[in-house]
Motif scaffolding. Structure first.
Motif, PDB file in Angstrom:
ATOM      1  N   ASN A 186      92.833  14.472  25.273  1.00 23.23           N
ATOM      2  CA  ASN A 186      92.156  15.202  26.324  1.00 23.23           C
ATOM      3  C   ASN A 186      90.994  15.845  25.962  1.00 23.23           C
ATOM      4  N   ILE A 187      89.765  15.445  26.601  1.00 21.97           N
ATOM      5  CA  ILE A 187      88.546  16.068  26.380  1.00 21.97           C
ATOM      6  C   ILE A 187      88.281  17.670  26.912  1.00 21.97           C
ATOM      7  N   PHE A 188      88.996  17.704  28.099  1.00 24.98           N
ATOM      8  CA  PHE A 188      89.111  19.219  28.482  1.00 24.98           C
ATOM      9  C   PHE A 188      89.478  19.955  27.309  1.00 24.98           C
ATOM     10  N   TYR A 189      90.999  19.592  26.890  1.00 24.62           N
ATOM     11  CA  TYR A 189      91.416  20.592  26.112  1.00 24.62           C
ATOM     12  C   TYR A 189      90.839  20.674  24.582  1.00 24.62           C
ATOM     13  N   GLU A 190      90.389  19.437  24.256  1.00 22.70           N
ATOM     14  CA  GLU A 190      89.810  19.649  22.836  1.00 22.70           C
ATOM     15  C   GLU A 190      88.309  20.374  22.901  1.00 22.70           C
ATOM     16  N   SER A 191      87.760  20.110  24.082  1.00 23.35           N
ATOM     17  CA  SER A 191      86.382  20.843  24.087  1.00 23.35           C
ATOM     18  C   SER A 191      86.512  22.409  24.314  1.00 23.35           C
ATOM     19  N   TRP A 192      87.463  22.895  25.289  1.00 19.30           N
ATOM     20  CA  TRP A 192      87.560  24.031  25.529  1.00 19.30           C
ATOM     21  C   TRP A 192      88.561  24.982  24.595  1.00 19.30           C
ATOM     22  N   VAL A 193      89.486  24.375  24.310  1.00 24.00           N
ATOM     23  CA  VAL A 193      90.658  25.165  23.365  1.00 24.00           C
ATOM     24  C   VAL A 193      90.424  24.725  21.591  1.00 24.00           C
ATOM     25  N   ASN A 194      90.251  23.638  21.396  1.00 26.36           N
ATOM     26  CA  ASN A 194      90.443  23.332  20.189  1.00 26.36           C
ATOM     27  C   ASN A 194      88.761  23.234  19.136  1.00 26.36           C
ATOM     28  N   LYS A 195      87.803  23.099  19.847  1.00 21.56           N
ATOM     29  CA  LYS A 195      86.481  22.835  19.277  1.00 21.56           C
ATOM     30  C   LYS A 195      85.598  24.100  19.433  1.00 21.56           C
ATOM     31  N   ILE A 196      85.621  24.557  20.466  1.00 20.47           N
ATOM     32  CA  ILE A 196      84.520  25.902  20.788  1.00 20.47           C
ATOM     33  C   ILE A 196      85.218  26.930  19.966  1.00 20.47           C
ATOM     34  N   ASP A 197      84.503  27.809  19.341  1.00 22.71           N
ATOM     35  CA  ASP A 197      84.940  28.987  18.677  1.00 22.71           C
ATOM     36  C   ASP A 197      83.893  29.776  18.124  1.00 22.71           C
ATOM     37  N   ALA A 253      80.744  18.415  34.454  1.00 20.85           N
ATOM     38  CA  ALA A 253      80.447  17.181  33.929  1.00 20.85           C
ATOM     39  C   ALA A 253      81.445  16.423  32.964  1.00 20.85           C
ATOM     40  N   ILE A 254      82.151  17.107  32.361  1.00 24.55           N
ATOM     41  CA  ILE A 254      83.194  16.362  31.568  1.00 24.55           C
ATOM     42  C   ILE A 254      84.307  15.624  32.647  1.00 24.55           C
ATOM     43  N   SER A 255      84.396  16.453  33.871  1.00 30.00           N
ATOM     44  CA  SER A 255      85.236  15.713  34.649  1.00 30.00           C
ATOM     45  C   SER A 255      84.733  14.205  35.291  1.00 30.00           C
ATOM     46  N   SER A 256      83.579  14.249  35.542  1.00 25.82           N
ATOM     47  CA  SER A 256      83.061  13.057  35.754  1.00 25.82           C
ATOM     48  C   SER A 256      82.944  12.077  35.098  1.00 25.82           C
ATOM     49  N   VAL A 257      83.153  12.392  33.986  1.00 28.33           N
ATOM     50  CA  VAL A 257      83.419  11.411  32.491  1.00 28.33           C
ATOM     51  C   VAL A 257      84.744  10.851  32.584  1.00 28.33           C
ATOM     52  N   MET A 258      85.743  11.899  32.339  1.00 28.17           N
ATOM     53  CA  MET A 258      87.201  11.787  32.070  1.00 28.17           C
ATOM     54  C   MET A 258      87.848  11.106  33.040  1.00 28.17           C
ATOM     55  N   LEU A 259      87.497  11.054  34.436  1.00 24.13           N
ATOM     56  CA  LEU A 259      88.251  10.523  35.538  1.00 24.13           C
ATOM     57  C   LEU A 259      87.964   8.783  35.292  1.00 24.13           C
ATOM     58  N   TYR A 260      87.343   8.604  34.521  1.00 25.12           N
ATOM     59  CA  TYR A 260      87.234   7.085  34.218  1.00 25.12           C
ATOM     60  C   TYR A 260      87.835   6.669  32.688  1.00 25.12           C
ATOM     61  N   GLN A 261      88.667   7.652  32.202  1.00 24.92           N
ATOM     62  CA  GLN A 261      89.452   7.351  31.114  1.00 24.92           C
ATOM     63  C   GLN A 261      90.919   7.589  31.104  1.00 24.92           C
ATOM     64  N   ASN A 262      91.725   7.141  30.231  1.00 24.58           N
ATOM     65  CA  ASN A 262      92.918   7.380  30.278  1.00 24.58           C
ATOM     66  C   ASN A 262      93.030   8.505  29.191  1.00 24.58           C
ATOM     67  N   PHE A 263      93.953   9.680  29.598  1.00 24.74           N
ATOM     68  CA  PHE A 263      94.222  10.888  28.399  1.00 24.74           C
ATOM     69  C   PHE A 263      95.330  11.391  28.565  1.00 24.74           C
ATOM     70  N   GLU A 264      95.915  11.869  27.615  1.00 24.23           N
ATOM     71  CA  GLU A 264      97.238  12.711  27.707  1.00 24.23           C
ATOM     72  C   GLU A 264      97.024  14.024  28.315  1.00 24.23           C
ATOM     73  N   HIS A 265      97.885  14.533  29.099  1.00 22.08           N
ATOM     74  CA  HIS A 265      98.165  15.903  29.793  1.00 22.08           C
ATOM     75  C   HIS A 265      98.751  17.045  28.810  1.00 22.08           C
ATOM     76  N   ILE A 266      98.012  18.169  28.719  1.00 19.71           N
ATOM     77  CA  ILE A 266      98.591  18.906  27.729  1.00 19.71           C
ATOM     78  C   ILE A 266      99.714  20.103  28.037  1.00 19.71           C
ATOM     79  N   GLY A 267     100.904  20.149  27.929  1.00 25.27           N
ATOM     80  CA  GLY A 267     101.824  21.034  28.495  1.00 25.27           C
ATOM     81  C   GLY A 267     101.791  21.550  26.980  1.00 25.27           C
TER      82      GLY A 267
END
Length: 607
Positions: A88-99, A65-79
């Motif tokens: 980066n919504i992937f990163y923020e959602s799965w690394v920084n926000k959920i706990d 679901a997040i992919s279908s949104v993010m592909l229409y946005q610019n975002f930084e890639h996380i090394g």
């Protein structure tokens, strides 16, 4: 120029959704850099790819679901996985926000509130609202289909009724219920699409926020596919009956062709004009690896794949790498690795404490079993399906030096895959590993022969100097082989069958600058920032102090949860009987809870 069509399926993962998110992050980075290189006139393969469809279940469905949104946005890639507050919504959602901390809050247990889950699902609502919405003017990436489609697997607890014998007067009406639900979305801009969505498809308008754009339904559906039974809150979705005609057990292709004729749900006429309200839990219960949604959809697209010819099995759809024009990439954080147990004890396994956990694992395994695909997979190489699964060669090598069995590559695998919720650094590790594994996949496995018409057309579009340079930089050998089960069941057989070029094709390729042993080209070439080796993730451990804090939260929620549940028991006598419950829970000392967690964490715990 024809594009190579790609579908991406994401299997259930629980907290290891962080791994899937890392895979998707790097995949997008590689595509962005390659298309930028093409636009800048660099000497890179000139063919095109098109992401047509995402599908997913559970945590994989949330990533889809997040992919279908993010592909229409610019975002930084996380090394660097130490970063906070990124775009980066992937990163923020799965690394920084959920706990685990917000999952153990008690603000959902107010007096009189209906208890719907063991954990507090409020953080899931917050992340869905943050991640699943349009953000400004949509970014139009050339490699994204104008009809980008999304399938989410759901388990519909209400079920959809279908009549087995019709309303026959004087006979018993026999009805069956279908619970393996799904929901389909298609992105549009301003309400327009190059291919209008069918009546069973929900639209996501990238130019309209909120309910007007269909984002409220997407948010609820994404939370529903990840609503782990009992632990997370089930979700209510109002569906249209048109979404169930034809029934969802039919493939996309058979539904389009109308073979067999569609069957309508057995709903009374007075209810047919109303929304069909459903209660949904984790899609992984009924389809934890919805590869079939992705694959069937790709097969339905024109030009359709060639039909199987019994006289030439090597030319079957998916087998011939020269004829292939579409494929599914399956992201599977937890591929099944169970093996035959010669010491299986049926009597011991029949005990209640053994049988209940096995029941859950059996349900998950069965929900991702597709026997109809086994013959094609096990009898030779296929080029229409690929798998990205957790792999850490360095970890394996280090364990061999110590003469030890290697731990799971994923740190989120601890605590039955809930471990990632307990420790941010587990999620950060798996995110980085997902990026690294995706890079390896693109550089070593996702290749086609240069004689494939799509690859060939891209090379022909380059001038002679560019073509020669592109071949020199990117041409490689046949993709790496893999090991699997041998015919005698002992394992270790090489299932990849070497592809042999015809003399004519070989001569043509050599004339273009290819040479023996390097006549394959990557479907997604590594350019720009995707060339440098992705960072190797550092493994970490959860500390005793951190675990003490989590244990306190668990204990407090258990007490609060029990009190609320007891207060909602309707029978007065039973309520009084259960009143002493909190006292006995208190006897279940925190050190006992911690001891159980420490045993499950194993080497992921630091005293």
């Amino acid at each position: 120029m024809a594009s190579f069509k790609i579908g991406i399926n994401m299997a259930g993962a629980i907290s290891a959704g962080a791994y899937t998110a890392g895979v998707l992050d790097f995949l997008t980075e590689a595509l962005d850099d390659w298309y930028a290189a093409k636009k800048n006139g660099q000497a890179v393969p000139g063919h095109d790819v098109s992401i047509e469809v995402f599908s997913g279940a559970s945590a994989g469905g949330m990533c889809a679901a997040i992919s279908s949104v993010m592909l229409y946005q610019n975002f930084e890639h996380i090394g660097d996985t130490a970063k906070q507050g990124t775009t980066n919504i992937f990163y923020e959602s799965w690394v920084n926000k959920i706990d685990i901390a917000p999952l153990l809050k008690n603000d959902d247990l107010a007096s009189g509130a209906l208890v719907v889950s063991l954990l507090n699902s409020g953080i899931i609502d917050q992340i869905a609202g943050y991640a699943l919405k349009p953000a400004g003017t949509p970014v139009q990436r050339e490699y994204v289909s104008p009809n980008l489609t999304l399938f989410l697997s759901l388990t519909n607890l209400r079920g959809v009724p279908y009549s087995l014998n019709g309303a026959a007067p004087g006979s018993i009406e026999e009805t069956t219920f279908f619970y393996g639900d799904r929901i389909q979305f298609q992105t549009t801009m301003g309400g327009t699409a190059s291919t209008p969505p069918g009546r069973s498809v929900r639209t996501l308008d990238l130019t309209k926020p909120g309910k007007d754009g269909g984002w409220d339904v997407l948010q609820t559906a994404a939370m529903a596919t990840g609503a782990f039974p009992v632990f997370l809150a089930p979700r209510i979705l109002d569906r249209r009956l048109a979404e169930y005609v034809p029934p969802l057990w039919e493939s996309v292709t058979s539904a389009i062709e109308g073979t067999p004729p569609p069957v309508a749900p057995n709903i009374p006429k007075d209810a047919q004009g109303k929304p069909y309200t459903t209660l949904n839990v984790d899609g992984g219960v009924t389809n934890n690896d919805p590869f079939n949604y992705c694959h069937d959809y790709l097969c339905s697209l024109q030009p359709a794949l060639a039909k199987a010819d019994p006289a030439h099995p090597e030319k079957a759809p998916g087998r011939d790498p020269v004829a292939i024009d579409r494929a599914v990439i399956n992201v599977a954080p937890f591929p099944t690795t169970d093996a035959f147990d010669p010491n299986y004890n049926a009597q011991k396994s029949a005990s209640l404490f053994s049988a209940i956990p096995k029941l859950f694992s059996a349900l998950i395994s069965q929900s991702r079993f597709f026997g109809e695909s086994l013959h094609q997979i096990m009898t030779g190489v296929t080029f229409d399906r690929y798998v990205i699964a957790p792999s850490d060669d360095e970890l394996v090598a280090e364990s061999k030096k110590k003469n030890q069995a290697p731990p799971p590559a994923l740190q989120c695998a601890a605590l039955g895959a809930f471990g990632g919720f307990f420790e941010r650094e587990f999620r950060a590790h798996d995110y980085a590993l997902g990026r690294r594994n995706c890079q390896k996949f693109l550089k070593s496995y996702f290749f086609l022969p240069a004689s494939n018409p799509i690859i060939q057309a891209g090379l022909s579009a380059l001038n002679d100097a560019q073509r020669a340079e592109a071949i020199s930089k990117f041409a490689g050998p046949e993709p790496a082989s893999y090991l699997g089960s041998s015919a005698d069941g002992q394992g270790g057989a090489n299932l990849r069958v070497a592809y042999t070029f015809s003399p004519e094709d070989k001569a043509k390729l050599q004339a273009q600058g290819f040479h023996e042993g390097k006549m394959w080209m990557p479907l997604i070439p590594s350019c720009g920032s995707a060339v440098a080796e992705a960072a190797y993730p550092t493994r970490t451990k959860i500390t005793s102090k951190k675990l003490d804090g989590i244990v306190s939260l668990i204990h407090d929620r258990m007490l609060k949860l029990f009190n609320v549940l007891v207060s909602q028991v309707p029978e007065r006598g039973l309520r009084w009987f259960l009143k002493p419950g909190p006292f006995f829970i208190t006897l279940l000392a925190k050190d006992k809870i911690k001891k159980a967690l420490v045993e499950e964490l194993g080497d992921a715990y630091s005293p």
